[in-house]
Every structure is written in C-alpha cells, then in structure tokens.
Design an enzyme around this catalytic site. Sequence first.
Site, PDB file in Angstrom:
ATOM      1  N   TYR A  95      65.635  44.721   8.327  1.00  0.00           N
ATOM      2  CA  TYR A  95      66.283  44.556   9.632  1.00  0.00           C
ATOM      3  C   TYR A  95      65.336  45.048  10.724  1.00  0.00           C
ATOM      4  CZ  TYR A  95      70.520  43.105   7.326  1.00  0.00           C
ATOM      5  OH  TYR A  95      71.413  42.412   6.572  1.00  0.00           O
TER       6      TYR A  95
ATOM      7  N   HIS B 235      66.334  36.676  18.361  1.00  0.00           N
ATOM      8  CA  HIS B 235      65.598  37.781  17.755  1.00  0.00           C
ATOM      9  C   HIS B 235      64.785  37.340  16.535  1.00  0.00           C
ATOM     10  CE1 HIS B 235      65.195  41.810  18.977  1.00  0.00           C
ATOM     11  NE2 HIS B 235      66.037  42.416  18.173  1.00  0.00           N
TER      12      HIS B 235
ATOM     13  N   TYR C 104      71.768  35.283  11.146  1.00  0.00           N
ATOM     14  CA  TYR C 104      70.748  35.582  12.159  1.00  0.00           C
ATOM     15  C   TYR C 104      69.684  34.491  12.278  1.00  0.00           C
ATOM     16  CZ  TYR C 104      72.547  40.378  11.821  1.00  0.00           C
ATOM     17  OH  TYR C 104      73.344  41.493  11.829  1.00  0.00           O
TER      18      TYR C 104
END
Length: 214
Positions: A77, A33, A28
């Site tokens: 998360y 994001h 990620y």
Amino acid sequence: MFPFFNNQNGNDQKTYLICGLGNPGASYENTRHNVGFKVIDLFLEQFSLKLKKKWRAEYAECEHEGHRLIFVKPMTYMNNSGEAIKKFAKKNSVKSEDIIVIYDEMSLKVGRLRLRLGGSAGGHNGVKSILQYFGGADFYRMRIGVDHPGKGADVADYVLSDFTLLEMELISRAVSTSVDAVLMLCTKGCDAAMNTFNGTVPNDSSQPNQETKK
C-alpha cells in the site's frame, strides 16, 4: 542473470530500479493514485514480461540496451512503498541515483509530465515513505499530473477516485510517454529525457506544462 556488456553509448552497464507507486487490489486499479502501476504494466506489456512476487512486491526484469531493468510494484500500500523498494535496492546493489519512481502528482494538470532528480515529497505519502527508508537520498521522480481537487476538498478521497473518461484519454497518452521518458533516461541520461519530455502535454508539444494552483 543476464550477460551484460557495455551499451552502445559506451557507458558501463547499470542496474536501474524502476518503481511504480500504487495500491494493490481491483478497487484501486483505475484511481489517480495508481498511475505508477499503470506505467509498470505498460513496461511489462512492451517487454513481454510476467510478474513474480518477492519482498512484498511484484517485480519483473529484463535487459535493455546493455542495462538491467528491474520493474517493481510495491504491494505494501502507498504509505509504506519504501519498504519493498529499499529491499530490492539493497539486494541488487542499486544506488539511490539509479532508482526511478513513477507516481501521481496533484500539482500538475492531468496528463502533464515532469521528470527530475531529487526534490521534496510534495505531500505524497508514497514518496515520503521512500525518503524515510533511504534517509532522504536522491532518486529520480517521473511525475504524472492528476490535477488538484481545489481548496478545501478532501485530497485523500480525490486521489482514490477514478479518472473521468476524458481524463483517461490524457492519462493513457501520459502513461505511454512516461515509458519512453524512463527508457531515454536509462539509455541517454536525465538531461536528454527532461529536454525531450518535460514541459509538454503528451502528443501536443504546443501546450506548456502548467502547474495547478492549489
């Protein structure tokens, strides 16, 4: 703990909780994001800080112009970001109006910035989580534009996709400028920071901060 005194502007010392939103893990790291994490990483570099772990988050702290700054990267998360932030706020007696949350914003073009106090979640799951944990209380939002994929596109896939090389140049400048904006907010107040950094593209004050049409 640091010995704190009144700052140069004559205001009492405050503790600011500066929280970057993102998802943990190498897969990620460079996604849209995770721009909130990128800003925290730059703070760490600028202040020569090393992350520690506590309450399901990574964090570091320092003193800056008479204020205590606590930098937090929730490791829960995105969808449960509020858990760690609430814990840090409670344990350090930080009011919601002294919390600054940095995150990606699809309603702004890539690299555009917008700072404000309060507002809705705007569909952002990380912000939704924080609002739930804080009962809807206001906090500062430092939003970094990542653009919108367009009508009918899969938004979840989009925010978990990497930036293009061209976009990375814009995001790099936006991340750096966000650090300056947050520090000004802490030392000179929100109005000064908004007047200086809202409505411009980083390093290009001639272009307006336009919102993306969904």
